[in-house]
Design a protein around this motif. Structure first.
Motif, PDB file in Angstrom:
ATOM      1  N   LEU A 195     -27.495 -13.982 -23.185  1.00  0.00           N
ATOM      2  CA  LEU A 195     -28.556 -14.982 -23.226  1.00  0.00           C
ATOM      3  C   LEU A 195     -29.165 -15.098 -21.847  1.00  0.00           C
ATOM      4  O   LEU A 195     -28.566 -14.683 -20.853  1.00  0.00           O
ATOM      5  N   THR A 196     -30.364 -15.654 -21.804  1.00  0.00           N
ATOM      6  CA  THR A 196     -31.064 -15.890 -20.545  1.00  0.00           C
ATOM      7  C   THR A 196     -31.354 -17.381 -20.431  1.00  0.00           C
ATOM      8  O   THR A 196     -31.977 -17.963 -21.322  1.00  0.00           O
ATOM      9  N   ILE A 197     -30.875 -17.999 -19.355  1.00  0.00           N
ATOM     10  CA  ILE A 197     -31.161 -19.414 -19.128  1.00  0.00           C
ATOM     11  C   ILE A 197     -32.443 -19.508 -18.310  1.00  0.00           C
ATOM     12  O   ILE A 197     -32.540 -18.946 -17.221  1.00  0.00           O
ATOM     13  N   ASN A 198     -33.431 -20.215 -18.867  1.00  0.00           N
ATOM     14  CA  ASN A 198     -34.737 -20.354 -18.228  1.00  0.00           C
ATOM     15  C   ASN A 198     -34.837 -21.588 -17.348  1.00  0.00           C
ATOM     16  O   ASN A 198     -35.527 -21.568 -16.332  1.00  0.00           O
ATOM     17  N   ASN A 199     -34.171 -22.680 -17.763  1.00  0.00           N
ATOM     18  CA  ASN A 199     -34.362 -23.937 -17.056  1.00  0.00           C
ATOM     19  C   ASN A 199     -33.213 -24.897 -17.348  1.00  0.00           C
ATOM     20  O   ASN A 199     -32.682 -24.920 -18.454  1.00  0.00           O
ATOM     21  N   LEU A 200     -32.844 -25.680 -16.339  1.00  0.00           N
ATOM     22  CA  LEU A 200     -31.847 -26.745 -16.452  1.00  0.00           C
ATOM     23  C   LEU A 200     -32.480 -28.046 -15.980  1.00  0.00           C
ATOM     24  O   LEU A 200     -33.058 -28.079 -14.896  1.00  0.00           O
ATOM     25  N   VAL A 201     -32.350 -29.107 -16.778  1.00  0.00           N
ATOM     26  CA  VAL A 201     -32.898 -30.411 -16.406  1.00  0.00           C
ATOM     27  C   VAL A 201     -31.894 -31.480 -16.812  1.00  0.00           C
ATOM     28  O   VAL A 201     -31.357 -31.437 -17.922  1.00  0.00           O
ATOM     29  N   ILE A 202     -31.650 -32.435 -15.905  1.00  0.00           N
ATOM     30  CA  ILE A 202     -30.792 -33.569 -16.234  1.00  0.00           C
ATOM     31  C   ILE A 202     -31.663 -34.803 -16.406  1.00  0.00           C
ATOM     32  O   ILE A 202     -32.488 -35.115 -15.557  1.00  0.00           O
ATOM     33  N   ASN A 203     -31.444 -35.493 -17.530  1.00  0.00           N
ATOM     34  CA  ASN A 203     -32.118 -36.757 -17.803  1.00  0.00           C
ATOM     35  C   ASN A 203     -31.033 -37.734 -18.244  1.00  0.00           C
ATOM     36  O   ASN A 203     -30.440 -37.559 -19.307  1.00  0.00           O
ATOM     37  N   ASP A 204     -30.756 -38.728 -17.425  1.00  0.00           N
ATOM     38  CA  ASP A 204     -29.647 -39.661 -17.638  1.00  0.00           C
ATOM     39  C   ASP A 204     -28.349 -38.858 -17.696  1.00  0.00           C
ATOM     40  O   ASP A 204     -28.005 -38.201 -16.749  1.00  0.00           O
ATOM     41  N   ASN A 205     -27.646 -38.907 -18.824  1.00  0.00           N
ATOM     42  CA  ASN A 205     -26.379 -38.185 -18.963  1.00  0.00           C
ATOM     43  C   ASN A 205     -26.513 -36.939 -19.824  1.00  0.00           C
ATOM     44  O   ASN A 205     -25.519 -36.432 -20.345  1.00  0.00           O
ATOM     45  N   CYS A 206     -27.724 -36.441 -19.976  1.00  0.00           N
ATOM     46  CA  CYS A 206     -27.970 -35.246 -20.786  1.00  0.00           C
ATOM     47  C   CYS A 206     -28.427 -34.094 -19.902  1.00  0.00           C
ATOM     48  O   CYS A 206     -29.349 -34.246 -19.100  1.00  0.00           O
ATOM     49  N   LEU A 207     -27.782 -32.958 -20.069  1.00  0.00           N
ATOM     50  CA  LEU A 207     -28.230 -31.719 -19.439  1.00  0.00           C
ATOM     51  C   LEU A 207     -28.977 -30.931 -20.502  1.00  0.00           C
ATOM     52  O   LEU A 207     -28.396 -30.544 -21.526  1.00  0.00           O
ATOM     53  N   THR A 208     -30.272 -30.733 -20.283  1.00  0.00           N
ATOM     54  CA  THR A 208     -31.088 -29.966 -21.211  1.00  0.00           C
ATOM     55  C   THR A 208     -31.184 -28.545 -20.686  1.00  0.00           C
ATOM     56  O   THR A 208     -31.533 -28.331 -19.523  1.00  0.00           O
TER      57      THR A 208
END
Length: 142
Positions: free
Chosen positions: A49-62
């Motif tokens: 797989l290829t990870i394009n982006n990581l974003v944290i919003n509150d307690n969620c890692l998108t």
């Protein structure tokens, strides 16, 4: 008798002052839990797989990622923590996005999923999350 009326008034006021609107309830908006397991970190499926982006919003890692497949509907994904806290400033944790992909198509499918990372908190107010199948690290502040 006066005490009974007084108690009834206090209880009634309490019920009337409570607001049960759904907007006051704050359930986790993350889609999945993060697993903490040294065994699964090593042994869980690791299809490409290829990870394009990581974003944290509150307690969620998108995580925005992609892989080859037909639709991605049959993919099995897990975000797994190695159960090791690296002592640095700030502390660090190693994670891996596990993918089991048995789809045999040449299309490249992109998905975005969110994982509850609240169980990754350590002493202090921040931890660096190193995602091993990505070149990225992300700072989780809480």
């Amino acid at each position: 008798m006066k005490h009974t009326i007084f108690i009834i008034l206090i209880v009634s006021f309490g019920f009337l002052s409570c607001n049960n609107d759904d907007e006051n309830i704050n359930p986790s908006s993350c889609e999945f839990e993060t697993l903490i397991s040294s065994e699964q970190f090593i042994d869980a499926p690791s299809d490409q797989l290829t990870i394009n982006n990581l974003v944290i919003n509150d307690n969620c890692l998108t995580i925005n990622f992609g892989s080859s497949g037909c639709s991605g509907d049959t993919w099995e994904l897990k975000l797994i923590d190695s159960n090791v806290i690296l002592e640095s400033d700030p502390p660090q944790r190693n994670l891996r996005l596990s993918l089991k992909n048995e789809e045999l198509c040449d299309a490249f499918i992109t998905q975005e999923l969110s994982f509850d990372i609240s169980n990754l908190k350590v002493e202090g107010n921040q931890v660096v999350l190193n995602v091993s199948n990505s070149d990225d690290s992300i700072l989780y502040e809480y």
